[in-house]
Motif scaffolding. Structure first.
Motif, PDB file in Angstrom:
ATOM      1  N   LEU A  29       0.821  -1.208   0.000  1.00 54.06           N
ATOM      2  CA  LEU A  29       0.000   0.000   0.000  1.00 54.06           C
ATOM      3  C   LEU A  29       0.859   1.264   0.000  1.00 54.06           C
ATOM      4  CD1 LEU A  29      -2.851  -1.006   2.484  1.00 54.06           C
ATOM      5  CD2 LEU A  29      -2.969  -0.854  -0.005  1.00 54.06           C
ATOM      6  N   ASN A  30       1.997   1.225   0.691  1.00 51.80           N
ATOM      7  CA  ASN A  30       2.894   2.382   0.678  1.00 51.80           C
ATOM      8  C   ASN A  30       3.463   2.638  -0.710  1.00 51.80           C
ATOM      9  OD1 ASN A  30       2.783   3.360   3.294  1.00 51.80           O
ATOM     10  ND2 ASN A  30       4.291   1.902   4.055  1.00 51.80           N
ATOM     11  N   ILE A  31       3.838   1.570  -1.407  1.00 47.42           N
ATOM     12  CA  ILE A  31       4.371   1.735  -2.763  1.00 47.42           C
ATOM     13  C   ILE A  31       3.298   2.300  -3.690  1.00 47.42           C
ATOM     14  CG2 ILE A  31       5.230   0.479  -4.776  1.00 47.42           C
ATOM     15  CD1 ILE A  31       6.631  -1.443  -2.840  1.00 47.42           C
ATOM     16  N   VAL A  32       2.073   1.777  -3.559  1.00 44.75           N
ATOM     17  CA  VAL A  32       0.980   2.243  -4.421  1.00 44.75           C
ATOM     18  C   VAL A  32       0.660   3.715  -4.146  1.00 44.75           C
ATOM     19  CG1 VAL A  32      -1.462   1.954  -4.963  1.00 44.75           C
ATOM     20  CG2 VAL A  32      -0.007  -0.050  -4.694  1.00 44.75           C
ATOM     21  N   THR A  33       0.525   4.080  -2.870  1.00 48.68           N
ATOM     22  CA  THR A  33       0.168   5.463  -2.552  1.00 48.68           C
ATOM     23  C   THR A  33       1.293   6.435  -2.919  1.00 48.68           C
ATOM     24  OG1 THR A  33       0.899   5.035  -0.270  1.00 48.68           O
ATOM     25  CG2 THR A  33      -1.456   4.858  -0.737  1.00 48.68           C
ATOM     26  N   LEU A  34       2.546   6.028  -2.692  1.00 49.88           N
ATOM     27  CA  LEU A  34       3.660   6.891  -3.088  1.00 49.88           C
ATOM     28  C   LEU A  34       3.686   7.092  -4.603  1.00 49.88           C
ATOM     29  CD1 LEU A  34       6.647   5.789  -0.807  1.00 49.88           C
ATOM     30  CD2 LEU A  34       5.617   8.062  -0.951  1.00 49.88           C
ATOM     31  N   SER A  35       3.397   6.040  -5.343  1.00 51.14           N
ATOM     32  CA  SER A  35       3.367   6.161  -6.807  1.00 51.14           C
ATOM     33  C   SER A  35       2.258   7.097  -7.248  1.00 51.14           C
ATOM     34  CB  SER A  35       3.183   4.775  -7.430  1.00 51.14           C
ATOM     35  OG  SER A  35       4.228   3.901  -7.047  1.00 51.14           O
ATOM     36  N   SER A  57     -20.547   9.757 -17.976  1.00 50.67           N
ATOM     37  CA  SER A  57     -19.808  10.953 -18.396  1.00 50.67           C
ATOM     38  C   SER A  57     -18.907  11.484 -17.282  1.00 50.67           C
ATOM     39  CB  SER A  57     -20.781  12.048 -18.834  1.00 50.67           C
ATOM     40  OG  SER A  57     -21.561  12.507 -17.736  1.00 50.67           O
ATOM     41  N   LEU A  58     -19.260  11.193 -16.029  1.00 51.13           N
ATOM     42  CA  LEU A  58     -18.455  11.657 -14.901  1.00 51.13           C
ATOM     43  C   LEU A  58     -17.401  10.649 -14.474  1.00 51.13           C
ATOM     44  CD1 LEU A  58     -21.218  13.220 -12.595  1.00 51.13           C
ATOM     45  CD2 LEU A  58     -19.458  14.463 -13.852  1.00 51.13           C
ATOM     46  N   ALA A  59     -17.429   9.449 -15.020  1.00 55.97           N
ATOM     47  CA  ALA A  59     -16.568   8.365 -14.535  1.00 55.97           C
ATOM     48  C   ALA A  59     -15.086   8.717 -14.654  1.00 55.97           C
ATOM     49  CB  ALA A  59     -16.880   7.075 -15.289  1.00 55.97           C
ATOM     50  N   LEU A  60     -14.647   9.151 -15.821  1.00 55.31           N
ATOM     51  CA  LEU A  60     -13.223   9.428 -16.011  1.00 55.31           C
ATOM     52  C   LEU A  60     -12.735  10.642 -15.209  1.00 55.31           C
ATOM     53  CD1 LEU A  60     -12.521   8.637 -19.778  1.00 55.31           C
ATOM     54  CD2 LEU A  60     -11.700   7.443 -17.743  1.00 55.31           C
ATOM     55  N   PRO A  61     -13.467  11.769 -15.161  1.00 61.20           N
ATOM     56  CA  PRO A  61     -13.006  12.857 -14.287  1.00 61.20           C
ATOM     57  C   PRO A  61     -12.941  12.459 -12.813  1.00 61.20           C
ATOM     58  CG  PRO A  61     -14.606  13.685 -15.862  1.00 61.20           C
ATOM     59  CD  PRO A  61     -14.601  12.201 -16.007  1.00 61.20           C
ATOM     60  N   VAL A  62     -13.956  11.730 -12.350  1.00 59.28           N
ATOM     61  CA  VAL A  62     -13.952  11.283 -10.951  1.00 59.28           C
ATOM     62  C   VAL A  62     -12.791  10.332 -10.700  1.00 59.28           C
ATOM     63  CG1 VAL A  62     -15.215   9.925  -9.245  1.00 59.28           C
ATOM     64  CG2 VAL A  62     -16.401  11.666 -10.585  1.00 59.28           C
ATOM     65  N   LEU A  63     -12.555   9.422 -11.636  1.00 60.13           N
ATOM     66  CA  LEU A  63     -11.448   8.474 -11.490  1.00 60.13           C
ATOM     67  C   LEU A  63     -10.105   9.202 -11.424  1.00 60.13           C
ATOM     68  CD1 LEU A  63     -10.530   5.470 -11.474  1.00 60.13           C
ATOM     69  CD2 LEU A  63     -10.382   5.628 -13.971  1.00 60.13           C
ATOM     70  N   SER A  64      -9.922  10.176 -12.287  1.00 62.36           N
ATOM     71  CA  SER A  64      -8.654  10.911 -12.312  1.00 62.36           C
ATOM     72  C   SER A  64      -8.423  11.678 -11.018  1.00 62.36           C
ATOM     73  CB  SER A  64      -8.642  11.875 -13.500  1.00 62.36           C
ATOM     74  OG  SER A  64      -8.843  11.187 -14.716  1.00 62.36           O
ATOM     75  N   LEU A  65      -9.450  12.364 -10.527  1.00 67.62           N
ATOM     76  CA  LEU A  65      -9.302  13.132  -9.295  1.00 67.62           C
ATOM     77  C   LEU A  65      -9.140  12.218  -8.079  1.00 67.62           C
ATOM     78  CD1 LEU A  65     -11.923  15.977  -9.848  1.00 67.62           C
ATOM     79  CD2 LEU A  65      -9.442  16.180  -9.867  1.00 67.62           C
ATOM     80  N   THR A  66      -9.840  11.087  -8.082  1.00 62.50           N
ATOM     81  CA  THR A  66      -9.745  10.160  -6.952  1.00 62.50           C
ATOM     82  C   THR A  66      -8.340   9.608  -6.823  1.00 62.50           C
ATOM     83  OG1 THR A  66     -12.077   9.552  -7.178  1.00 62.50           O
ATOM     84  CG2 THR A  66     -10.665   8.030  -5.955  1.00 62.50           C
ATOM     85  N   PHE A  67      -7.719   9.244  -7.932  1.00 62.22           N
ATOM     86  CA  PHE A  67      -6.358   8.722  -7.898  1.00 62.22           C
ATOM     87  C   PHE A  67      -5.396   9.728  -7.283  1.00 62.22           C
ATOM     88  CE2 PHE A  67      -7.610   5.275 -10.630  1.00 62.22           C
ATOM     89  CZ  PHE A  67      -6.658   4.294 -10.378  1.00 62.22           C
TER      90      PHE A  67
END
Length: 332
Positions: free
Chosen positions: A151-157, A199-209
């Motif tokens: 999880l640390n590697i994923v969050t740091l990335s 239509s909101l899926a990709l913007p939400v996905l990008s911001l969530t990441f």
């Protein structure tokens, strides 16, 4: 010594809301003062932008006399302090003026775009907070283990990955290759909930990441700090279930840093969504601000900037209030 004890007892005998109210009022007054200083910075920086609104409206073929007449009509030939005072007064009264380009009240233009940004930020906030809490708590409980390292590697990335790269990869994978989601977030008004969510899926996905990684790391740090306290070891020696320790002992003490980290990250959703809204052509407030910068529409630009700053300060104020209410030491 006796007098101090009597004063301490009298302070503790006061109702909780009387002890909390001065702290909250102090935070609120500090936020208002900060917002006032920010308004001066916003007005000054927007005035330093190259170009001229009158020149942009009239075009390159306009004569100097026409430009001077339009500048006088728009009030651009007045001194900066006078324009700042008039603008600040209009902001306080809720009427930030008329857009230079659209020739419409700025309040009406923002009212059309603000709900779209709030919807995008709200959906992203709900998903991000849940994921961040789960990832942060799981990582803290398993600190030093394989799950924690992964999880640390994923969050740091994710923290090191800019949002424009996440958005571009999302378009390439889900829109170009898989053809699952639209690359442009423009759902018509009569669209169903399914079409709107697609239509909101990709913007939400990008911001969530982008947002969830920072919140998860701050949550982990706060929970780990509390798990290493003596009271946790004492509770475990008394046989208290570990789940109960985390939920009813650790989290109330860690809620202050966690809420502050979440407020700081979520406030990014209003202003930091600028790149994401531009990439996906999302009709939100951030893309409206970009258009205002391009067209030198100062009333619209300044109003959008003040909204972003106001939301940021409001989020931090709410975080401070929650931390005060949740932590008995801060209440005292």
């Amino acid at each position: 010594m006796v007098g101090r004890r009597v004063m301490a007892r009298s302070e503790n005998s006061r109702p909780a809301w009387l002890r909390i109210a001065p702290l909250i009022l102090y935070r609120f007054a500090s936020s208002l003062l900060t917002l006032f200083l920010v308004s001066a910075v916003v007005f000054t920086i927007s005035g330093l932008l190259p170009g001229d609104a009158a020149q942009e409206l009239l075009g390159q073929s306009a004569t100097p006399e026409q430009i001077a007449a339009l500048r006088h009509e728009m009030g651009l030939d007045r001194s900066a302090p006078v324009r700042y005072f008039d603008w600040l007064t209009s902001i306080v009264t809720g009427d930030p003026g008329v857009s230079y380009v659209a020739n419409m009240p700025v309040r009406d233009i923002i009212a059309q775009r603000l709900p779209n940004t709030l919807v995008l930020a709200g959906i992203t906030a709900v998903i991000s907070v849940i994921l961040a809490l789960v990832i942060g708590i799981v990582s803290a409980i398993n600190r030093g283990g394989k799950i924690d390292r992964v999880l640390n590697i994923v969050t740091l990335s994710l923290v090191a990955t800019p949002e424009f790269l996440v958005a571009t990869l999302g378009v390439l994978i889900f829109s170009v290759k898989l053809l699952w989601l639209p690359s442009i977030s423009l759902a018509p008004d009569e669209a169903s909930w399914t079409e709107t969510l697609r239509s909101l899926a990709l913007p939400v996905l990008s911001l969530t990441f982008v947002v969830v990684a920072q919140m998860a790391r701050m949550t982990r740090a706060a929970v780990v700090d509390q798990l290493e306290r003596p009271y946790v070891e004492m509770a475990r020696l008394k046989g208290v279930p570990f789940r109960r320790i985390v939920l009813f002992h650790v989290m109330p003490n860690a809620i202050g840093p966690v809420v502050n980290a979440m407020a700081l990250s979520l406030s990014y959703l209003m202003g930091g969504a600028l790149i994401v809204e531009t990439i996906f052509n999302y009709p939100g407030l951030a893309s409206l601000m970009v258009n205002a910068v391009t067209s030198r529409d100062m009333p619209l630009l300044q109003s959008c900037a003040m909204i972003f700053c106001g939301v940021y300060l409001a989020m931090m104020l709410v975080a401070d209030v929650i931390a005060i209410l949740a932590n008995p030491r801060l209440r005292a």
